[in-house]
Design an enzyme around this catalytic site. Structure first.
Site, PDB file in Angstrom:
ATOM      1  N   SER A 211       0.844  -1.188   0.000  1.00 53.33           N
ATOM      2  CA  SER A 211       0.000   0.000   0.000  1.00 53.33           C
ATOM      3  C   SER A 211       0.889   1.252   0.000  1.00 53.33           C
ATOM      4  O   SER A 211       1.793   1.352  -0.831  1.00 53.33           O
ATOM      5  CB  SER A 211      -0.945  -0.035   1.202  1.00 53.33           C
ATOM      6  OG  SER A 211      -1.993   0.902   1.066  1.00 53.33           O
ATOM      7  N   ASP A 463      -8.370  -5.805  -5.672  1.00 52.05           N
ATOM      8  CA  ASP A 463      -8.073  -4.630  -4.861  1.00 52.05           C
ATOM      9  C   ASP A 463      -8.458  -3.358  -5.619  1.00 52.05           C
ATOM     10  O   ASP A 463      -7.947  -3.109  -6.710  1.00 52.05           O
ATOM     11  CB  ASP A 463      -6.572  -4.621  -4.547  1.00 52.05           C
ATOM     12  CG  ASP A 463      -6.136  -3.426  -3.729  1.00 52.05           C
ATOM     13  OD1 ASP A 463      -7.016  -2.728  -3.188  1.00 52.05           O
ATOM     14  OD2 ASP A 463      -4.922  -3.199  -3.625  1.00 52.05           O
ATOM     15  N   HIS A 488      -5.700  -6.690  -1.324  1.00 56.80           N
ATOM     16  CA  HIS A 488      -4.668  -5.691  -1.056  1.00 56.80           C
ATOM     17  C   HIS A 488      -3.407  -6.345  -0.474  1.00 56.80           C
ATOM     18  O   HIS A 488      -3.458  -6.979   0.570  1.00 56.80           O
ATOM     19  CB  HIS A 488      -5.232  -4.663  -0.077  1.00 56.80           C
ATOM     20  CG  HIS A 488      -4.560  -3.333  -0.113  1.00 56.80           C
ATOM     21  ND1 HIS A 488      -4.278  -2.663  -1.282  1.00 56.80           N
ATOM     22  CD2 HIS A 488      -4.119  -2.521   0.892  1.00 56.80           C
ATOM     23  CE1 HIS A 488      -3.716  -1.507  -1.006  1.00 56.80           C
ATOM     24  NE2 HIS A 488      -3.588  -1.398   0.300  1.00 56.80           N
TER      25      HIS A 488
END
Length: 528
Positions: A211, A463, A488
């Site tokens: 991320s 995601d 994710h």
């Protein structure tokens, strides 16, 4: 398409990229392993095509049923906690004596002689221990490479607070919260624990991150290539700054549309008006308070259309991000395939009060799966270890990722255009700062990465952040890994028996690239 029967545990869909996405460029699309249909599993395949505007590629949605509602091991990883005094401002020669303590975690179990590589996690917006416990891939890789592990905490998050409890009190303090300063912290840390000199070269370092941490890992390699041999950047939306503002919500709607029945996303789309109607009267507000059992009663319409709407939007995004094939507790304790479980409560056409009842039942999958919540707290949708206040500031300065919703047939959200002026005014009101939307593009590059090398960008196509990820590149020194069945940064998590084949293949590709980078690094000889 309705799927009922409590005894059947199933289903995940894949987002498969059409061939024209790649244009002959170097990429990896791990195969989909249908052998995962062990136990009570059957496969339903149904394809839905959705053209995402301005992205230049076709997303093919393929439904695939998978089995097993079992949880991932909750084994705790062990590490030493250390601190290092680092400069508050790396880019000024004034007040050089002003420092703060940067927290980092280390484990040298697999590298007792201190000669092996360093696997370095670039901490993101939260307590570093949260990421250390949820990045099992690094822990599983360390013994194979005889490597040391280092998890560095991002300034202003966790226990790395440059001004202690006063860190968030003033823009004068928060002004030191930037990605560039954080990367300089990481480089300063490496210079201390992994020094080079005229006779001995530093040990090779591979950066990891997921991320925002994945963005940092990629940027770390770009900005400090002499210190980092390569980077695994998982679910790193470095192109979200300059991407169609509606892509995130379009992908998110697709995830909910196929997780159980299409009625799920349609019910969510209808729920906004129902909630708004109930918020317009005292009796309606009373009904909402009784139905959802909020920790603090909602007393005015803005509490519903503002705070509650924001909470719901965050929850839907979080559910998609943590849509793993096993129980997890990364952002909140949830069951395997939480989107499927959520949508199972909204599988039919509901309206009015019945829709609100079903929505409350579905929300419990996220906020009360372990049965410990006595009420619904809508002030935050994140684990307390996540630094949502710090990220709010960064979003108002350099991390400006435009988001919008079109509603109707485009997505399941109330229509909300991207209003840069309003966003800027809101940021100034909250933090006393205004955003610099193009900062990441000229600091790091976004669409154009010709100068970068030794980076793997991996994206799980379940995601919603994948819309802002690096899905294609003309640079052969950048590798693209697409994970059709991945949520994710699932590829950075510990291996699990329920991992789809595409996730396992992605990890194998990571290992191959890391081994290549280490080999290249060790081949370089001193030339002076």
């Amino acid at each position: 398409m309705s799927h009922r029967g409590a005894s059947v545990t199933f289903f995940q869909f894949q987002l498969l990229i059409s061939r024209r996405l790649f244009n002959g460029e170097d990429h990896h699309l791990p195969f989909v392993d249908n052998r995962a249909n062990r136990l009570r599993c059957f496969v339903l395949v149904c394809r839905v095509c959705q053209q995402i505007e301005k992205m230049g590629y076709l997303l093919i949605l393929e439904l695939a049923v998978l089995a097993l509602l079992t949880g991932q091991s909750s084994a705790k990883y062990e590490y030493q906690t250390k601190y290092l005094d680092v400069p508050l401002d790396h880019f000024s020669y004034v007040n050089e004596s002003v420092t703060f303590k940067l927290r980092y975690l280390t484990n040298d179990t697999y590298n007792p002689d201190g000669s092996g590589p360093i696997l370095f996690y670039t901490g993101n917006e939260g307590d570093i221990e949260l990421f250390a416990q949820n990045t099992g891939f690094m822990w599983e890789l360390a013994p194979k490479l005889k490597a040391s592990l280092v998890f560095a905490e991002h300034r202003f998050y966790g226990k790395t607070l440059p001004f202690g409890n006063a860190s968030y009190e003033s823009p004068r303090h928060l002004g030191y919260l930037t990605s560039e300063q954080a990367l300089a912290d990481f480089a300063y840390l490496l210079a201390q624990i992994n020094p080079s000199n005229r006779t001995v070269r530093a040990r090779p370092v591979v950066a990891f991150g997921g991320s925002y941490g994945g963005m940092l890992a990629a940027w770390f390699r770009m900005k400090y290539p002499h210190m980092v041999a390569g980077a695994i950047a998982a679910s790193a939306p470095i192109r979200q700054f300059d991407t169609d503002c509606g892509v995130f919500n379009q992908i998110l709607t697709s995830v909910f549309s196929v997780a159980y029945t299409k009625e799920c996303s349609l019910n969510i789309g209808r729920s906004w008006d129902v909630l708004k109607n109930y918020s317009s009267s005292a009796d309606g507000l009373k009904t909402l308070n009784e139905k959802f059992k909020f920790c603090s009663n909602l007393t005015k319409a803005e509490d519903v259309t503002g705070t509650f709407f924001d909470y719901l939007i965050d929850v839907y995004g979080n559910l998609a991000m943590i849509n793993y094939p096993y129980n997890s507790s990364f952002l909140a304790p949830v069951p395997a395939y939480p989107v499927r479980e959520f949508c199972g409560r909204l599988a039919q056409n509901y309206t009015g009060l019945e829709l609100l009842t079903k929505l409350q039942e579905a929300l419990a999958i996220y906020y009360n799966y372990n049965g410990q919540a006595k009420c619904l707290n809508i002030n935050s949708s994140y684990d307390s270890s996540m630094g949502d206040l710090g990220w709010g500031f960064q979003s108002c300065t350099e991390m400006v990722m435009p988001m919008c919703a079109e509603g109707g047939s485009r997505d399941m959200f109330p229509k909300q255009p991207w209003d840069e002026k309003k966003f800027s005014d809101d940021c100034f009101k909250k933090f006393g700062v205004r955003p610099r939307p193009i900062a990441p593009a000229y600091i790091y590059g976004g669409q154009y990465l010709e100068g970068a090398s030794n980076i793997v960008f991996s994206n799980g196509l379940l995601d919603p952040w994948s819309g802002g990820g690096v899905l294609r590149s003309g640079n052969s020194n950048i590798k693209i890994v697409l994970i059709p069945e991945g949520a994710h940064h699932i590829d950075l998590r510990a291996a699990d028996d329920n991992d789809p084949g595409s996730v396992r293949s992605a990890r194998q590709i990571h290992v191959q690239n890391i081994q290549l980078w280490l080999k290249q690094y060790r081949k370089v000889k001193k030339t002076f």
